[in-house]
Design a protein around this motif. Structure first.
Motif, PDB file in Angstrom:
ATOM      1  N   ASP A  15       0.759  -1.207  -0.144  1.00 40.87           N
ATOM      2  CA  ASP A  15      -0.054  -0.032  -0.117  1.00 40.87           C
ATOM      3  C   ASP A  15       0.914   1.251   0.053  1.00 40.87           C
ATOM      4  OD1 ASP A  15      -1.806   2.213   0.470  1.00 40.87           O
ATOM      5  OD2 ASP A  15      -3.216   0.815   1.823  1.00 40.87           O
ATOM      6  N   GLU A  16       0.891   1.945  -1.405  1.00 42.48           N
ATOM      7  CA  GLU A  16       1.931   2.899  -1.403  1.00 42.48           C
ATOM      8  C   GLU A  16       1.408   4.036  -0.823  1.00 42.48           C
ATOM      9  OE1 GLU A  16       3.471   5.646  -5.119  1.00 42.48           O
ATOM     10  OE2 GLU A  16       3.328   3.555  -5.374  1.00 42.48           O
ATOM     11  N   LEU A  17       0.195   4.497  -0.681  1.00 43.24           N
ATOM     12  CA  LEU A  17      -0.382   5.596  -0.100  1.00 43.24           C
ATOM     13  C   LEU A  17      -0.248   5.705   1.614  1.00 43.24           C
ATOM     14  CD1 LEU A  17      -1.645   8.411   0.169  1.00 43.24           C
ATOM     15  CD2 LEU A  17      -4.045   7.073   0.122  1.00 43.24           C
ATOM     16  N   ALA A  18      -0.301   4.356   2.213  1.00 46.86           N
ATOM     17  CA  ALA A  18       0.086   4.000   3.733  1.00 46.86           C
ATOM     18  C   ALA A  18       1.505   4.420   4.006  1.00 46.86           C
ATOM     19  CB  ALA A  18      -0.421   2.832   3.899  1.00 46.86           C
ATOM     20  N   GLN A  22       3.492   5.953   2.275  1.00 49.96           N
ATOM     21  CA  GLN A  22       3.752   7.490   2.042  1.00 49.96           C
ATOM     22  C   GLN A  22       3.350   8.338   3.456  1.00 49.96           C
ATOM     23  OE1 GLN A  22       1.733   9.328  -1.336  1.00 49.96           O
ATOM     24  NE2 GLN A  22       2.808  11.232  -0.891  1.00 49.96           N
ATOM     25  N   LEU A  23       1.882   8.033   3.935  1.00 46.63           N
ATOM     26  CA  LEU A  23       1.435   8.654   5.068  1.00 46.63           C
ATOM     27  C   LEU A  23       2.282   8.427   6.384  1.00 46.63           C
ATOM     28  CD1 LEU A  23      -2.284   8.141   4.361  1.00 46.63           C
ATOM     29  CD2 LEU A  23      -0.829  10.412   4.354  1.00 46.63           C
TER      30      LEU A  23
END
Length: 178
Positions: free
Chosen positions: A148-151, A153-154
């Motif tokens: 999960d790239e967004l997770a 990043q966050l």
């Protein structure tokens, strides 16, 4: 002994009774000095804060001094869950916390802020520091089991490097008020 318990990862299980047992004394003898576990944790936080927050002032600009003081508190809060617990539970008004606040306000005043703006700037820096440390501590050791790239990043928003970036934006705003 309380500090050893806290640093040994026994914050949640430590009680006045368990501390008394560790010390080989009756619980009531401790209650004569400490009203509750929260009072005990306030004392532990005071001891740890006393040794962690004050940057040397020689040769530093006001910004560098504030950055170092904020980073010192952030690192203490991330490293010592007891201190973070205390800061998140109530306003910390120990002698060292007050000394820290007054020193930071004085540095901000020496930069040219009015007394009122210095207090406001301190409040913004302090709130940012404590809040960021809480987020950073809660993310420590986190890793995604998926891609999960967004997770990911966050999660990267809660790093010491990101704290420094955000603090620069905050200090730029404060400097604009000079």
């Amino acid at each position: 002994m309380a500090l050893e318990n806290v640093r040994g990862g026994r914050l949640e299980t430590m009680t006045i009774r368990s501390l008394a047992a560790d010390l080989g004394v009756a619980p009531m003898s401790l209650y004569r000095h400490i009203r509750s576990k929260d009072d005990l944790l306030d004392e532990v936080a005071e001891v740890l804060l006393k040794h962690a927050w004050r940057p040397p002032s020689r040769g530093k600009t006001w910004r560098n001094w504030i950055v170092e003081a904020a980073n010192d508190l952030r690192q203490l809060l991330v490293d010592e869950s007891c201190v973070l617990y205390v800061y998140l539970r109530h306003p910390v008004v120990t002698s060292t916390a007050i000394e820290r606040m007054e020193a930071m306000i004085e540095v901000l005043r020496s930069a040219g802020l009015t007394p009122a703006k210095s207090r406001d700037a301190y409040a913004a820096i302090h709130t940012y520091t404590v809040g960021f440390a809480a987020l950073e501590a809660s993310r420590a050791g986190w890793h995604s089991d998926s891609n999960d790239e967004l997770a990911s990043q966050l999660a990267g928003f809660a790093t010491a490097k990101q704290f420094d970036r955000g603090l620069v934006y905050l200090l730029d705003g404060i400097a604009a008020g000079l």
